[in-house]
Design a protein around this motif. Sequence first.
Motif, PDB file in Angstrom:
ATOM      1  N   THR A 204      -1.779  -9.132 -26.109  1.00  0.00           N
ATOM      2  CA  THR A 204      -3.047  -8.716 -25.513  1.00  0.00           C
ATOM      3  C   THR A 204      -2.859  -8.050 -24.154  1.00  0.00           C
ATOM      4  OG1 THR A 204      -3.281 -10.968 -24.703  1.00  0.00           O
ATOM      5  CG2 THR A 204      -4.476 -10.416 -26.724  1.00  0.00           C
ATOM      6  N   ALA A 205      -1.644  -8.111 -23.637  1.00  0.00           N
ATOM      7  CA  ALA A 205      -1.385  -7.405 -22.377  1.00  0.00           C
ATOM      8  C   ALA A 205      -1.622  -5.901 -22.546  1.00  0.00           C
ATOM      9  CB  ALA A 205       0.044  -7.672 -21.908  1.00  0.00           C
ATOM     10  N   CYS A 206      -1.384  -5.408 -23.744  1.00  0.00           N
ATOM     11  CA  CYS A 206      -1.559  -3.963 -23.986  1.00  0.00           C
ATOM     12  C   CYS A 206      -2.554  -3.662 -25.101  1.00  0.00           C
ATOM     13  CB  CYS A 206      -0.227  -3.318 -24.367  1.00  0.00           C
ATOM     14  SG  CYS A 206       1.064  -3.490 -23.138  1.00  0.00           S
ATOM     15  N   HIS A 207      -2.744  -4.605 -26.026  1.00  0.00           N
ATOM     16  CA  HIS A 207      -3.506  -4.305 -27.243  1.00  0.00           C
ATOM     17  C   HIS A 207      -4.781  -5.137 -27.352  1.00  0.00           C
ATOM     18  CE1 HIS A 207      -0.133  -1.972 -28.772  1.00  0.00           C
ATOM     19  NE2 HIS A 207       0.674  -2.993 -28.523  1.00  0.00           N
ATOM     20  N   SER A 208      -5.714  -4.581 -28.147  1.00  0.00           N
ATOM     21  CA  SER A 208      -6.948  -5.302 -28.430  1.00  0.00           C
ATOM     22  C   SER A 208      -7.319  -5.074 -29.888  1.00  0.00           C
ATOM     23  CB  SER A 208      -8.060  -4.784 -27.507  1.00  0.00           C
ATOM     24  OG  SER A 208      -9.319  -4.965 -28.117  1.00  0.00           O
TER      25      SER A 208
END
Lengths: 312, 549
Positions: A204-208
């Motif tokens: 979730t640091a980069c993706h959703s």
Amino acid sequence: MTLYMLLKLPWLPVVCFAAAAYWSFRDRIWISTRWPGPAGVIMSVKRLRRKAEGGKRLALCVAVLGVTCATLARNPGTRAAQTDLPPAAESEHGTQLFRQSCGFCHGPDATGARGPDLVRSPLVAHDVDGNLIGPVIRNGRPDRGMPPLALSDDQIKAIAAFLHDRLQQAIRSAQLPRAYPLERLLTGNAAAGRRYFEGAGGCTACHSVTGDLKGIARKYAPLDLEARMLYPEGSASAVTVTLPSGEKVQGNLEHLDEFVVALRDASGWYRSFSRDRAQVEVRNPLAAHRELLDRITPSDFHDLFAYLETLK
Amino acid sequence: MTLKLNCTELTPAVTARLSSCRTRLLQGDKVIRLLAVPLLLCLPASRLATQGLSPQALLHFSADTWPTYNGDYSGRRFSPLDQINASNVGTLTLAWIYRAHSQPIKSTPLEVNGILYFTTPDNVWAIDARFGHPIWHYHRPSRGDHIGHRGLGMYGDWLYFTTPDAQLVSLNARDGTVRWTIQLADPKLGYFSTMAPLVIRNHVIVGVSGDVTDIPGFLDSIDPETGSLQWRWYTEPQPGEPGSETWPKDSDAIRHGGGMTWMTGTYDPDLNLLYWGTGNPNPVLAGRARPGDNLFTCSIVALNPDSGKLVWAFQPSPHDVHDWDAVETPVLFDAEFKGKPRRLLAQASRNGFFFVLDRATGEHLVTAPFIDVNWASGIDSRGRPIARPELAPRPDGALVEPSSDGATNWLAPSFDPQTGLFYVSARRCFSIFYLTETGKPEGWAGRDRDLWSNSTLRALDYRTGKVVWNHEIGEGESTAGILTTAGHLLFTSDNQGNLLALDPSTSKTLWHLNAGGHMENGPMTYELDGRQYVVMAVEDTLYAFTLPR
């Protein structure tokens, strides 16, 4: 003209294959006028094995060969003149015939039971259109307990086609099938995968899942999604080059080795610098994926994939 | 006239070598037969016709000759030449370029009597080693796998060339005409051959390739004159022989077990032992039909070259299911180990582990990973890595490091006796291994999908396998071999098309050239008329470097 109509044209595969073969192997003579046996196909398959050995042009040639073969299979009329590859219908017929007449001893898939494995048989490898298989079927092998079978020429040809097809299946097993069944990949627990995604995985640091990953499972075939989940290729690295004057130049990385750094700046122009007069700082957007490769466990891997597959 | 010309061109280096050769001549050393200049000066004109390569010559270093795939029997790829050295390599210049107009050159050329011999599949070239001019080209179109070709063996006036349709061709080295051709194996079953034959006395040792069908690997010894088979050693033992217990008893697995012999081995003349690496077992990714260690696949074997009998074996990858051939060069050197001088054999294997053995006995001495690997949980009491069963190929995929391409591969390693370091071009590479076959596995029965890779040159301490230095050479999988020389240089290439000369002690880059493509062969070197040349292939082109006059 539709693709199907194009495929129905008997000359097309011949031209495609010849062009691809010439293009890929133009540095030597390689024109096959008849089915070359396993060695010929192996030649193509082995090329795919090591990227460093071949390159894309070879893969394309094999792909064209595949389309050619598939197309030839749809057009029995063009078959004999080109490659002697067994057409699908004949092979289907041969499958039934083989199972009825030979399967009891040689196994329904010809890989052997009481009798020997015929996929690995040198006689089958050398056979052309039943010319060697035929006499064995008709005469049997009384010394080894194989009875003679009264089959017609057409039946023998169909059985031979089936056996050649089985050999090709074994050779083609060195490639991943284009359509791989999703159910074989879905061995993980989607709920656990979600926990990993939101927790230890750090995804979730980069993706959703409502943003960039929304509907991701519809976008990619299962094998592609699995590979991209671990390492999605194709993202450019950002680079900052600091010159001796203190000037900083930023852009997308175009080239980096021990001696040279090159980038494309925001205005779209290519610029290069000798590394002995520049400090280079590269920000790889895939660094987190690279790190994931080192730490993801087999169960996290399959759980995470099961979760991503729910994102339809 | 020729004599005069040569005399006027004598440099101090040649003069010095000449006098040393004269001394050797007085001592009866046969090596003088190979030295062209002293030959002209010292021998009667009738001997000038003798241009071939005596098998005896392979036993001694000769500055003007690179007579085997690895340059000598040891596989060290270390040359005692030092004219080009760390102090002057920055001035290196092109002597000549020869473009073959072919697929990439993966062969290491032979150099004998001023002629270079090199190959690609179906092709052999002889070119002038001093000036780069073509002498002859042999072309033989064939069916079969054209994946690459490693080079030639030479005996007397004859060259030995393997083919994609599994034949061995003997060519006249003068003009490339065919003396005879023999069939090594049946190409219809999937055999082919890419390796450079190894000549030992009157044996031409030849191996085979092919793993997309389930066929047994073997190594042949061929009579160099007649082409007749002297012996054949099969990778799989006969039922009942030692090693057969590592295969299932109630199936035909042992007769279809693979284990190809596709790279050139090495030889110890004192022990009279031939060392060879064997390839992966078959079916390649599916182990369930072949439970057991599957000897002698993925093994280093020591054979008697006169009888083909197995003397000892060591298996880097027991029961391999990842295509990790153990065919990488078994490098031979004599060095101290735990306070005692030992006759050693070292291999950086495709599975990512570095192994050191006593080459007289096969005793295991060192096992250590030379790069990151995730497939092994430890090392067993015999020095073999222990595979993690959960990382065998699976229907749902197993993430494994390294990929089937391996942590290294055919790329030639090197051992430099001056630094005592072993050099390997290593890769970090991950892929997902899928077992796709659902019935009885045949052929590969699966495939791995590459994710990410990058490459690094590594210097290893042979006593421990520890990495002494690391030199990154970029994203992707490396393809270049390594040469070290007494000039305190290491030649190789990076993944971006730069030819490199490094300091073998520190890895500092001393020279580089963007040659515009990938090196896929191993660099080699020789000295002619007092000039040292270093030859490297980039794509389909040979580049010869030397110092300015």
